[in-house]
Scaffold this motif. Structure first.
Motif, mmCIF file in Angstrom:
data_model
loop_
_atom_site.group_PDB
_atom_site.id
_atom_site.type_symbol
_atom_site.label_atom_id
_atom_site.label_comp_id
_atom_site.label_asym_id
_atom_site.label_seq_id
_atom_site.Cartn_x
_atom_site.Cartn_y
_atom_site.Cartn_z
ATOM 1 N N ARG A 16 0.835 -1.207 0.000
ATOM 2 C CA ARG A 16 0.000 0.000 0.000
ATOM 3 C C ARG A 16 0.867 1.253 0.000
ATOM 4 O O ARG A 16 0.506 2.266 -0.601
ATOM 5 C CB ARG A 16 -0.952 -0.035 1.186
ATOM 6 N N GLY A 17 2.023 1.183 0.632
ATOM 7 C CA GLY A 17 2.976 2.292 0.581
ATOM 8 C C GLY A 17 3.484 2.515 -0.835
ATOM 9 O O GLY A 17 3.672 3.658 -1.272
ATOM 10 N N LEU A 18 3.679 1.439 -1.580
ATOM 11 C CA LEU A 18 4.082 1.547 -2.976
ATOM 12 C C LEU A 18 3.002 2.265 -3.783
ATOM 13 O O LEU A 18 3.304 3.160 -4.567
ATOM 14 C CB LEU A 18 4.342 0.145 -3.534
ATOM 15 N N ILE A 19 1.740 1.879 -3.573
ATOM 16 C CA ILE A 19 0.630 2.544 -4.271
ATOM 17 C C ILE A 19 0.594 4.026 -3.900
ATOM 18 O O ILE A 19 0.436 4.885 -4.775
ATOM 19 C CB ILE A 19 -0.719 1.870 -3.932
ATOM 20 N N ARG A 20 0.770 4.333 -2.628
ATOM 21 C CA ARG A 20 0.780 5.731 -2.183
ATOM 22 C C ARG A 20 1.890 6.507 -2.898
ATOM 23 O O ARG A 20 1.676 7.611 -3.397
ATOM 24 C CB ARG A 20 0.962 5.810 -0.666
ATOM 25 N N ALA A 24 1.324 9.538 -5.455
ATOM 26 C CA ALA A 24 1.907 10.839 -5.101
ATOM 27 C C ALA A 24 2.750 11.368 -6.259
ATOM 28 O O ALA A 24 2.730 12.571 -6.553
ATOM 29 C CB ALA A 24 2.744 10.721 -3.826
ATOM 30 N N ASP A 25 3.477 10.484 -6.930
ATOM 31 C CA ASP A 25 4.257 10.903 -8.095
ATOM 32 C C ASP A 25 3.340 11.375 -9.221
ATOM 33 O O ASP A 25 3.615 12.376 -9.878
ATOM 34 C CB ASP A 25 5.151 9.749 -8.578
ATOM 35 N N ASP A 74 -5.403 14.063 -4.858
ATOM 36 C CA ASP A 74 -4.771 14.519 -3.623
ATOM 37 C C ASP A 74 -4.476 13.284 -2.775
ATOM 38 O O ASP A 74 -5.392 12.630 -2.274
ATOM 39 C CB ASP A 74 -5.688 15.490 -2.877
ATOM 40 N N VAL A 75 -3.194 12.956 -2.647
ATOM 41 C CA VAL A 75 -2.770 11.756 -1.936
ATOM 42 C C VAL A 75 -2.393 12.118 -0.509
ATOM 43 O O VAL A 75 -1.637 13.061 -0.280
ATOM 44 C CB VAL A 75 -1.578 11.094 -2.664
#
Length: 149
Positions: A16-20, A24-25, A74-75
């Motif tokens: 999930r951090g990877l998706i975030r 964000a990028d 907006d992440v």
């Protein structure tokens, strides 16, 4: 009972951090090249924010596509806001990362799938494992000198 390392939840948190990080990028730089996302999420997750008509139409899960048109991405640490077009009607959504079931970028054949809590709690059926024992052979020893000229 001794403490156990919960690798399943640690792996889900990392994915999930990877998706975030990816979203964000995209928030900062837009979608590069042919990249686009299919994101399936649990519409019944308590923190999901979607229009009532969407939750009525998709009472369990919904798949959104972020490709040609999306707005107001907006992440946050816990999820993301995005406005998508549904039949010429822009609708704002909030999707917490914990609600995501699948995240796919077909342009590079990348995908993540998250098990739901119910699936994670189900005990796995034990597998019958066949062990075949082969007699040990002596190693063939080859001299490197035989390959030198």
């Amino acid at each position: 009972m001794s403490r156990m390392i919960d690798y399943g939840n640690l792996m889900h948190r990392a994915m999930r951090g990877l998706i975030r990080d990816v979203l964000a990028d995209v928030q900062d730089n837009g979608l590069p090249g042919q990249h686009h996302f299919f994101i399936t999420f649990d519409t019944m997750h308590p923190d999901v924010e979607i229009a009532d008509w969407l939750s009525d139409r998709y009472p369990d899960e919904m798949t959104i596509v972020m490709q040609h048109w999306y707005d107001n991405l907006d992440v946050t640490d816990d999820g993301f806001f995005v406005t998508l077009n549904f039949g010429d009607t822009p609708e704002p959504l909030y999707i917490p990362f914990d609600a995501i079931r699948t995240f796919v970028d077909p342009s590079v054949e990348f995908g993540l799938t998250f098990k739901t809590q119910d699936e994670a709690d189900e005990p796995e059926e034990p597998e019958d494992i066949e062990v075949e024992e082969e007699p040990q052979r002596e190693a063939d020893i080859v001299s490197l000198d035989s390959f030198r000229k």
